[in-house]
Design an enzyme around this catalytic site. Structure first.
Site, PDB file in Angstrom:
ATOM      1  N   TYR A   4      -0.731  -0.913  10.321  1.00 17.96           N
ATOM      2  CA  TYR A   4      -0.929  -1.202   8.899  1.00 17.96           C
ATOM      3  C   TYR A   4       0.288  -0.732   8.088  1.00 17.96           C
ATOM      4  CZ  TYR A   4      -3.339  -1.214   4.350  1.00 17.96           C
ATOM      5  OH  TYR A   4      -3.703  -1.438   3.039  1.00 17.96           O
ATOM      6  N   SER A  60       0.858  -1.193   0.000  1.00 18.82           N
ATOM      7  CA  SER A  60       0.000   0.000   0.000  1.00 18.82           C
ATOM      8  C   SER A  60       0.892   1.240   0.000  1.00 18.82           C
ATOM      9  CB  SER A  60      -0.840  -0.003   1.285  1.00 18.82           C
ATOM     10  OG  SER A  60      -1.415   1.267   1.496  1.00 18.82           O
TER      11      SER A  60
END
Ligand code: NAP
Length: 249
Positions: free
Chosen positions: A156, A143
């Site tokens: 994350y 990401s």
């Protein structure tokens, strides 16, 4: 078609969102697809039916990628039922957002276990199979948060940043076995994960994207298929950002 007829691909988290689009795209390009899901069997079965309805081959398997044993069983089943493995896409991922000062170790480790340790175990098992067959391609879905660091997303971001470093190590070790390993790092993509964001936050981010829109899962899937196929035969250890220009901006 990008893939030869006998190509076998495993996609983790293939029941929804980006993983679903990846499974459909790989199948459209000629691969037989084993897609995994954690809970939503109905969604996974819909993807299988869609692939089979277009003349392709697909199987759905329930696998929690946070559980090493379940991943080992998955690859044992792939060996038994499909006979080979050419492509692995580590797509399954979760968020459990919160600010660092309030984040428990459990919350940090839960996200690391699914997003990073799961990809490590699956890559290890895939590499063993691919090394025996002298070749393959692994694509890990990271990401832009793993590059920029996301506010309220320390767990994350850490997992997705670690996935990029892990993939480089994997690319180095894989090269001697003719296994390539690359990363696709999406920006904001229209899936359940992004739908869970507060509307005003998403609108704010959208303004920062030069293309002024979120991506479609299919736009990430085409990058994954390219890196997985032989057209990318001299690309390894690379991070391919698919974000409408967000990082550049
Ligand atoms: P999503 O719509 O929430 O779908 C997540 C998928 O992962 C589902 O198939 C889910 O299975 C599966 N999954 C979750 N936890 C799992 C576990 N422990 N074991 C096995 N499968 C599990 O997510 P998405 O937006 O498509 O995201 C896919 C990947 O892209 C993730 O790695 C995410 O971090 C990354 N990404 C997404 C965006 C974005 O904007 N959407 C941006 C950058 C990166 P069930 O259906 O059974 O729950």
């Amino acid at each position: 078609m990008l893939f030869e007829k006998e190509t076998v691909a495993v996609v983790t988290g293939g029941s929804r969102g980006i993983g679903r689009a990846v499974a459909l795209d790989l199948a459209r390009e000629g691969a037989a697809v084993v897609l995994t899901y954690r809970e939503q069997a109905d969604k996974a079965n819909e993807v299988v039916e869609e692939i089979e309805g277009s003349g392709g081959r697909a199987l759905a398997k329930q696998v929690d990628v946070g559980d090493e044993k379940q991943i080992r069983f998955l690859f044992r089943d792939v060996r038994k039922e499909m006979g080979r493995l050419d492509v692995l896409v580590n797509n399954a991922g979760v968020t459990e957002d919160g600010f660092i000062m309030m984040m428990s170790v459990r919350k940090f480790e839960d996200v690391m276990r699914t997003n990073m340790t799961g990809a490590f175990v699956a890559s290890r098992e895939a590499l063993k199979m691919m090394a025996r067959e002298r070749g393959g391609a692994i694509v890990n879905v990271s990401s832009v948060s793993g590059i920029l660091g996301g506010e309220g997303q320390a767990n994350y971001s850490a997992s997705k940043g670690a996935l990029i470093a892990f993939t480089r190590a994997l690319a180095r070790e894989g090269a001697m076995h003719k296994v390539r390993a690359n990363v696709v790092a999406p920006g904001f993509v229209d899936t359940d994960m992004v739908k869970a964001m507060p509307g005003h936050t998403l609108a704010l981010f959208q303004q920062l994207i030069p293309m002024k829109r979120v991506g479609r899962p299919e736009e990430v899937a085409s990058a994954v298929s390219f890196l997985a196929c032989d057209r990318a035969s001299y690309i390894t250890g690379e991070t391919f950002v698919v974000d409408g220009g967000l990082l550049m901006g």
